[in-house]
Design a protein around this motif. Sequence first.
Motif, PDB file in Angstrom:
ATOM      1  N   VAL A   1      -1.094  -7.617   7.323  1.00  0.00           N
ATOM      2  CA  VAL A   1      -0.284  -7.690   6.105  1.00  0.00           C
ATOM      3  C   VAL A   1      -0.877  -8.717   5.141  1.00  0.00           C
ATOM      4  CG1 VAL A   1       1.967  -8.304   5.129  1.00  0.00           C
ATOM      5  CG2 VAL A   1       1.857  -7.065   7.293  1.00  0.00           C
ATOM      6  N   VAL A   2      -1.060  -8.286   3.882  1.00  0.00           N
ATOM      7  CA  VAL A   2      -1.540  -9.195   2.841  1.00  0.00           C
ATOM      8  C   VAL A   2      -0.602  -9.240   1.640  1.00  0.00           C
ATOM      9  CG1 VAL A   2      -3.986  -9.055   3.459  1.00  0.00           C
ATOM     10  CG2 VAL A   2      -3.030  -7.424   1.800  1.00  0.00           C
ATOM     11  N   GLU A   3       0.320  -8.256   1.558  1.00  0.00           N
ATOM     12  CA  GLU A   3       1.149  -8.156   0.362  1.00  0.00           C
ATOM     13  C   GLU A   3       2.408  -7.353   0.665  1.00  0.00           C
ATOM     14  OE1 GLU A   3      -0.721  -7.278  -3.632  1.00  0.00           O
ATOM     15  OE2 GLU A   3       0.131  -5.317  -3.159  1.00  0.00           O
ATOM     16  N   LEU A   4       3.515  -7.777   0.067  1.00  0.00           N
ATOM     17  CA  LEU A   4       4.780  -7.054   0.162  1.00  0.00           C
ATOM     18  C   LEU A   4       5.264  -6.767  -1.254  1.00  0.00           C
ATOM     19  CD1 LEU A   4       6.106  -9.501   2.788  1.00  0.00           C
ATOM     20  CD2 LEU A   4       5.837  -7.074   3.233  1.00  0.00           C
ATOM     21  N   ILE A   5       5.653  -5.535  -1.504  1.00  0.00           N
ATOM     22  CA  ILE A   5       6.181  -5.156  -2.809  1.00  0.00           C
ATOM     23  C   ILE A   5       7.685  -5.024  -2.644  1.00  0.00           C
ATOM     24  CG2 ILE A   5       6.155  -3.489  -4.680  1.00  0.00           C
ATOM     25  CD1 ILE A   5       3.228  -3.582  -2.345  1.00  0.00           C
ATOM     26  N   MET A   6       8.397  -5.967  -3.256  1.00  0.00           N
ATOM     27  CA  MET A   6       9.845  -6.072  -3.110  1.00  0.00           C
ATOM     28  C   MET A   6      10.530  -5.472  -4.336  1.00  0.00           C
ATOM     29  SD  MET A   6       9.509  -7.807  -0.274  1.00  0.00           S
ATOM     30  CE  MET A   6      11.136  -8.379   0.154  1.00  0.00           C
ATOM     31  N   THR A   7      11.656  -4.801  -4.105  1.00  0.00           N
ATOM     32  CA  THR A   7      12.427  -4.209  -5.203  1.00  0.00           C
ATOM     33  C   THR A   7      13.854  -4.728  -5.152  1.00  0.00           C
ATOM     34  OG1 THR A   7      13.145  -2.297  -3.908  1.00  0.00           O
ATOM     35  CG2 THR A   7      11.029  -2.091  -5.095  1.00  0.00           C
ATOM     36  N   ASP A   8      14.629  -4.320  -6.132  1.00  0.00           N
ATOM     37  CA  ASP A   8      16.011  -4.789  -6.178  1.00  0.00           C
ATOM     38  C   ASP A   8      16.842  -4.279  -5.006  1.00  0.00           C
ATOM     39  OD1 ASP A   8      16.019  -2.200  -7.186  1.00  0.00           O
ATOM     40  OD2 ASP A   8      17.427  -2.642  -8.782  1.00  0.00           O
ATOM     41  N   SER A   9      16.278  -3.376  -4.179  1.00  0.00           N
ATOM     42  CA  SER A   9      16.986  -3.013  -2.950  1.00  0.00           C
ATOM     43  C   SER A   9      16.953  -4.176  -1.952  1.00  0.00           C
ATOM     44  CB  SER A   9      16.426  -1.733  -2.333  1.00  0.00           C
ATOM     45  OG  SER A   9      15.072  -1.878  -2.001  1.00  0.00           O
TER      46      SER A   9
ATOM     47  N   ASP B   1      12.528  -4.288 -11.885  1.00  0.00           N
ATOM     48  CA  ASP B   1      11.078  -4.337 -11.707  1.00  0.00           C
ATOM     49  C   ASP B   1      10.707  -4.969 -10.363  1.00  0.00           C
ATOM     50  OD1 ASP B   1      10.243  -3.184 -14.198  1.00  0.00           O
ATOM     51  OD2 ASP B   1      10.873  -5.042 -15.178  1.00  0.00           O
ATOM     52  N   PRO B   2       9.590  -4.535  -9.772  1.00  0.00           N
ATOM     53  CA  PRO B   2       9.204  -5.090  -8.469  1.00  0.00           C
ATOM     54  C   PRO B   2       8.653  -6.512  -8.572  1.00  0.00           C
ATOM     55  CG  PRO B   2       7.563  -3.531  -9.221  1.00  0.00           C
ATOM     56  CD  PRO B   2       8.696  -3.472 -10.218  1.00  0.00           C
ATOM     57  N   VAL B   3       8.724  -7.211  -7.467  1.00  0.00           N
ATOM     58  CA  VAL B   3       8.126  -8.531  -7.305  1.00  0.00           C
ATOM     59  C   VAL B   3       7.157  -8.403  -6.139  1.00  0.00           C
ATOM     60  CG1 VAL B   3       8.560 -10.939  -6.645  1.00  0.00           C
ATOM     61  CG2 VAL B   3      10.173  -9.738  -8.174  1.00  0.00           C
ATOM     62  N   THR B   4       5.936  -8.866  -6.328  1.00  0.00           N
ATOM     63  CA  THR B   4       4.930  -8.795  -5.277  1.00  0.00           C
ATOM     64  C   THR B   4       4.771 -10.178  -4.657  1.00  0.00           C
ATOM     65  OG1 THR B   4       3.776  -7.020  -6.435  1.00  0.00           O
ATOM     66  CG2 THR B   4       2.526  -8.227  -4.775  1.00  0.00           C
ATOM     67  N   VAL B   5       4.806 -10.225  -3.340  1.00  0.00           N
ATOM     68  CA  VAL B   5       4.615 -11.471  -2.602  1.00  0.00           C
ATOM     69  C   VAL B   5       3.337 -11.296  -1.790  1.00  0.00           C
ATOM     70  CG1 VAL B   5       5.648 -13.117  -1.014  1.00  0.00           C
ATOM     71  CG2 VAL B   5       7.128 -11.725  -2.479  1.00  0.00           C
ATOM     72  N   PHE B   6       2.422 -12.261  -1.911  1.00  0.00           N
ATOM     73  CA  PHE B   6       1.096 -12.065  -1.314  1.00  0.00           C
ATOM     74  C   PHE B   6       0.617 -13.291  -0.554  1.00  0.00           C
ATOM     75  CE2 PHE B   6       0.695 -13.346  -5.752  1.00  0.00           C
ATOM     76  CZ  PHE B   6      -0.200 -14.412  -5.706  1.00  0.00           C
ATOM     77  N   THR B   7      -0.401 -13.068   0.267  1.00  0.00           N
ATOM     78  CA  THR B   7      -0.984 -14.119   1.082  1.00  0.00           C
ATOM     79  C   THR B   7      -1.996 -14.943   0.278  1.00  0.00           C
ATOM     80  OG1 THR B   7      -1.985 -14.567   3.233  1.00  0.00           O
ATOM     81  CG2 THR B   7      -2.883 -12.721   2.000  1.00  0.00           C
ATOM     82  N   ARG B   8      -2.336 -16.078   0.812  1.00  0.00           N
ATOM     83  CA  ARG B   8      -3.293 -16.993   0.190  1.00  0.00           C
ATOM     84  C   ARG B   8      -4.609 -16.272  -0.118  1.00  0.00           C
ATOM     85  NH1 ARG B   8      -2.997 -22.164   0.302  1.00  0.00           N
ATOM     86  NH2 ARG B   8      -1.677 -22.207   2.163  1.00  0.00           N
ATOM     87  N   GLY B   9      -5.076 -16.432  -1.341  1.00  0.00           N
ATOM     88  CA  GLY B   9      -6.367 -15.903  -1.744  1.00  0.00           C
ATOM     89  C   GLY B   9      -6.401 -14.442  -2.132  1.00  0.00           C
ATOM     90  N   HIS B  10      -5.307 -13.726  -1.942  1.00  0.00           N
ATOM     91  CA  HIS B  10      -5.324 -12.277  -2.153  1.00  0.00           C
ATOM     92  C   HIS B  10      -5.685 -11.890  -3.586  1.00  0.00           C
ATOM     93  CE1 HIS B  10      -4.510  -8.124  -1.267  1.00  0.00           C
ATOM     94  NE2 HIS B  10      -3.494  -8.066  -2.091  1.00  0.00           N
TER      95      HIS B  10
ATOM     96  N   PRO C   1       6.431 -19.447   1.024  1.00  0.00           N
ATOM     97  CA  PRO C   1       5.179 -19.306   0.273  1.00  0.00           C
ATOM     98  C   PRO C   1       3.938 -19.218   1.160  1.00  0.00           C
ATOM     99  CG  PRO C   1       6.585 -20.903  -0.796  1.00  0.00           C
ATOM    100  CD  PRO C   1       7.237 -20.568   0.524  1.00  0.00           C
ATOM    101  N   LEU C   2       3.178 -18.152   0.938  1.00  0.00           N
ATOM    102  CA  LEU C   2       1.909 -17.879   1.588  1.00  0.00           C
ATOM    103  C   LEU C   2       2.023 -17.667   3.095  1.00  0.00           C
ATOM    104  CD1 LEU C   2      -0.144 -20.510  -0.432  1.00  0.00           C
ATOM    105  CD2 LEU C   2       0.217 -18.089  -0.993  1.00  0.00           C
ATOM    106  N   VAL C   3       3.262 -17.552   3.601  1.00  0.00           N
ATOM    107  CA  VAL C   3       3.522 -17.324   5.027  1.00  0.00           C
ATOM    108  C   VAL C   3       4.112 -15.940   5.253  1.00  0.00           C
ATOM    109  CG1 VAL C   3       4.879 -18.095   7.024  1.00  0.00           C
ATOM    110  CG2 VAL C   3       3.820 -19.783   5.493  1.00  0.00           C
ATOM    111  N   GLY C   4       5.118 -15.562   4.444  1.00  0.00           N
ATOM    112  CA  GLY C   4       5.756 -14.270   4.601  1.00  0.00           C
ATOM    113  C   GLY C   4       7.086 -14.211   3.894  1.00  0.00           C
ATOM    114  N   VAL C   5       7.802 -13.117   4.131  1.00  0.00           N
ATOM    115  CA  VAL C   5       9.109 -12.888   3.524  1.00  0.00           C
ATOM    116  C   VAL C   5      10.038 -12.369   4.607  1.00  0.00           C
ATOM    117  CG1 VAL C   5      10.404 -11.688   1.734  1.00  0.00           C
ATOM    118  CG2 VAL C   5       7.997 -12.222   1.352  1.00  0.00           C
ATOM    119  N   GLY C   6      11.206 -13.006   4.742  1.00  0.00           N
ATOM    120  CA  GLY C   6      12.144 -12.584   5.772  1.00  0.00           C
ATOM    121  C   GLY C   6      11.458 -12.533   7.117  1.00  0.00           C
ATOM    122  N   PRO C   7      11.589 -11.414   7.829  1.00  0.00           N
ATOM    123  CA  PRO C   7      10.992 -11.333   9.163  1.00  0.00           C
ATOM    124  C   PRO C   7       9.488 -11.044   9.169  1.00  0.00           C
ATOM    125  CG  PRO C   7      12.079  -9.276   8.657  1.00  0.00           C
ATOM    126  CD  PRO C   7      12.375 -10.228   7.502  1.00  0.00           C
TER     127      PRO C   7
END
Length: 171
Positions: free
Chosen positions: A77-85, A142-151, A7-13
């Motif tokens: 990087v401020v946001e990642l748009i993740m899909t079922d891939s 449907d996509p899931v968006t993961v974002f940084t603090r305050g975005h 949370p608020l740090v990143g996703v995977g690498p």
Amino acid sequence: MDWTIEPLVGVGPIRFGDSPEEVAAKIGPARETQRLSAMPQFLQFLGGKDSVTELRSDPSIEYTQWMPNVAYEDGKVVELIMTDSQENLNINGIPFFTGVIDENFVALKTLSQKIAHTDDGTYFFVDLGISMLDEEIFGFEDPVTVFTRGHYDGFIEKSISAGTCRYIKGT
């Protein structure tokens, strides 16, 4: 590839604050980039002055090998748009693209301490940095968006003032 959300740090690498060069070294080059001014008007309210999104979907490769789309502001990087891939996307073992949708949402709602919900059916798990459609609309495709603090703070506050969003947990 492991797609565990920190949370608020990143996703995977990928870490929030990474440069485009750092992201390319971790998950490969973008297929296309879009500047904020070229995006549909309804998306433009989200970006800063220098917003760019890198698209990594590629019809020439197998869908399961697609990498997430990455949004930058001011070259970070401020946001990642993740899909079922990214089928193993999870937070604390709670999956996003497998399992039972209702059970996954109950687990997310329990984990999060600050949740906003918009009239159009989007949840913002603010303290986790996750945005997705609510359980009434969300499908595993449907996509899931993961974002940084305050975005999304400004968007949420404006939507609350406009009466189109409310906090359902926390404030």
